[in-house]
Design an enzyme around this catalytic site. Sequence first.
Site, PDB file in Angstrom:
ATOM      1  N   HIS A   1       0.687  -1.334   0.187  1.00 17.85           N
ATOM      2  CA  HIS A   1       0.041  -0.017   0.028  1.00 17.85           C
ATOM      3  C   HIS A   1       0.741   1.304   0.013  1.00 17.85           C
ATOM      4  O   HIS A   1       0.086   2.361   0.395  1.00 17.85           O
ATOM      5  CB  HIS A   1      -1.094   0.105   1.201  1.00 17.85           C
ATOM      6  CG  HIS A   1      -1.993  -0.916   1.125  1.00 17.85           C
ATOM      7  ND1 HIS A   1      -2.695  -1.370   2.129  1.00 17.85           N
ATOM      8  CD2 HIS A   1      -2.443  -1.557   0.016  1.00 17.85           C
ATOM      9  CE1 HIS A   1      -3.629  -2.277   1.726  1.00 17.85           C
ATOM     10  NE2 HIS A   1      -3.630  -2.616   0.483  1.00 17.85           N
TER      11      HIS A   1
ATOM     12  N   CYS B   1       7.021  12.331 -14.054  1.00 14.71           N
ATOM     13  CA  CYS B   1       7.853  11.390 -14.469  1.00 14.71           C
ATOM     14  C   CYS B   1       7.743   9.826 -13.935  1.00 14.71           C
ATOM     15  O   CYS B   1       8.411   8.963 -14.153  1.00 14.71           O
ATOM     16  CB  CYS B   1       9.405  11.853 -14.191  1.00 14.71           C
ATOM     17  SG  CYS B   1      10.099  11.850 -12.657  1.00 14.71           S
TER      18      CYS B   1
ATOM     19  N   SER C   1      -7.556  -6.746   9.950  1.00 20.51           N
ATOM     20  CA  SER C   1      -8.815  -7.139  10.132  1.00 20.51           C
ATOM     21  C   SER C   1      -9.502  -7.651   9.137  1.00 20.51           C
ATOM     22  O   SER C   1     -10.569  -8.359   9.020  1.00 20.51           O
ATOM     23  CB  SER C   1      -9.927  -5.883  10.238  1.00 20.51           C
ATOM     24  OG  SER C   1      -9.615  -4.975   9.157  1.00 20.51           O
TER      25      SER C   1
ATOM     26  N   ASN D   1      -3.748 -12.313  15.292  1.00 19.53           N
ATOM     27  CA  ASN D   1      -4.570 -11.218  15.513  1.00 19.53           C
ATOM     28  C   ASN D   1      -4.986 -10.910  17.156  1.00 19.53           C
ATOM     29  O   ASN D   1      -5.259 -11.835  17.732  1.00 19.53           O
ATOM     30  CB  ASN D   1      -5.748 -11.085  14.667  1.00 19.53           C
ATOM     31  CG  ASN D   1      -6.104  -9.594  14.177  1.00 19.53           C
ATOM     32  OD1 ASN D   1      -5.379  -8.853  13.524  1.00 19.53           O
ATOM     33  ND2 ASN D   1      -7.213  -9.433  14.189  1.00 19.53           N
TER      34      ASN D   1
END
Length: 235
Positions: A109, A120, A178, A202
């Site tokens: 990301h 450019c 998530s 997690n």
Amino acid sequence: MPRYDRIVILTGAGLSAESGIATFRDKDGIWSRYNIEDVATPQAYARNPERVLDFYNMRREGLAGKQPNAAHKALARLEAEHKGEVVVVTQNIDNLHEAAGTKRMIHMHGELLSAWCLACGTRQAWPAPITLTSTCPHCTGVGRLRPDIVWFGEMPYQMEAIYEHLSEADLFVSIGTSGNVYPAAGFVAEARQNGVHTVELNLEPSEGASLFHETIHGPATRVVPGFVDRILRGE
Ligand code: BJW
């Protein structure tokens, strides 16, 4: 003999939470304070570039003094000590994996400390704020710069390489995400289709938790070092 040879690790905002960097979708997360449509789409940038630049300048400033935590460090140790291959694919735009010593990684990301020239196409290290008057040194000061960030509706970086790593892996580990944002949220299904063992680490079950062979829940600084020890022991 290690149990796994090629390991792909996907990381998300939860990995950096204990370093003091806000997540997106937790109660006090970034999307509770900002509208995605105002700050994280190409349309938002076209409509009001200053607001989008301010948002990322504030996030860039917020990185100052942030240090990698025990989970970032454990992943760097895994790369250094594992006999096979380890690739970290991060959705995070901070630089804490690098600060911990991880070498082989993909910022799918984009990166907060990088700028992208709209003229450019050069992506270059840019630790300073980006303003409406910032211009690209590569095109002798004519090109306008934007944050080197993948916004909604834009194609994440290095997708071909990521799918190739997923097809060659024998272990896929998803940490601190998530599972709301595609294509990253689809990696677990892709890995499973390729016969890869899949593990989620997690704080709580993610959107796709039921797709993983194994789930371990708890704060990253606690669960990641223990998991890395287990992999390095060949378990
Ligand atoms: C802890 C913890 C602790 C807390 N320890 N854990 C319908 C179906 C399929 C796809 C789409 C669809 N509609 C739209 C799409 C595409 C869209 C998408 O997925 N939208 C969804 C919302 C549905 N995706 C895209 O547009 C992507 N591009 C794309 O698909 O290209 C293809 C294409 C292009 C053009 C045309 C057609 C197709 C691009 C996505 C870009 C995402 N960008 C952002 C913002 C930019 C970066 C930034 O500003 O920082 O990236 S959004 C934001 O979410 C950020 C993150 O990287 C990303 C993922 O968030 P993450 O990391 O999962 O964070 P949280 O907060 O959600 O979760 C944190 C987790 O950690 C939680 O579970 C906590 O419990 C946990 N946690 N503390 C361990 N201490």
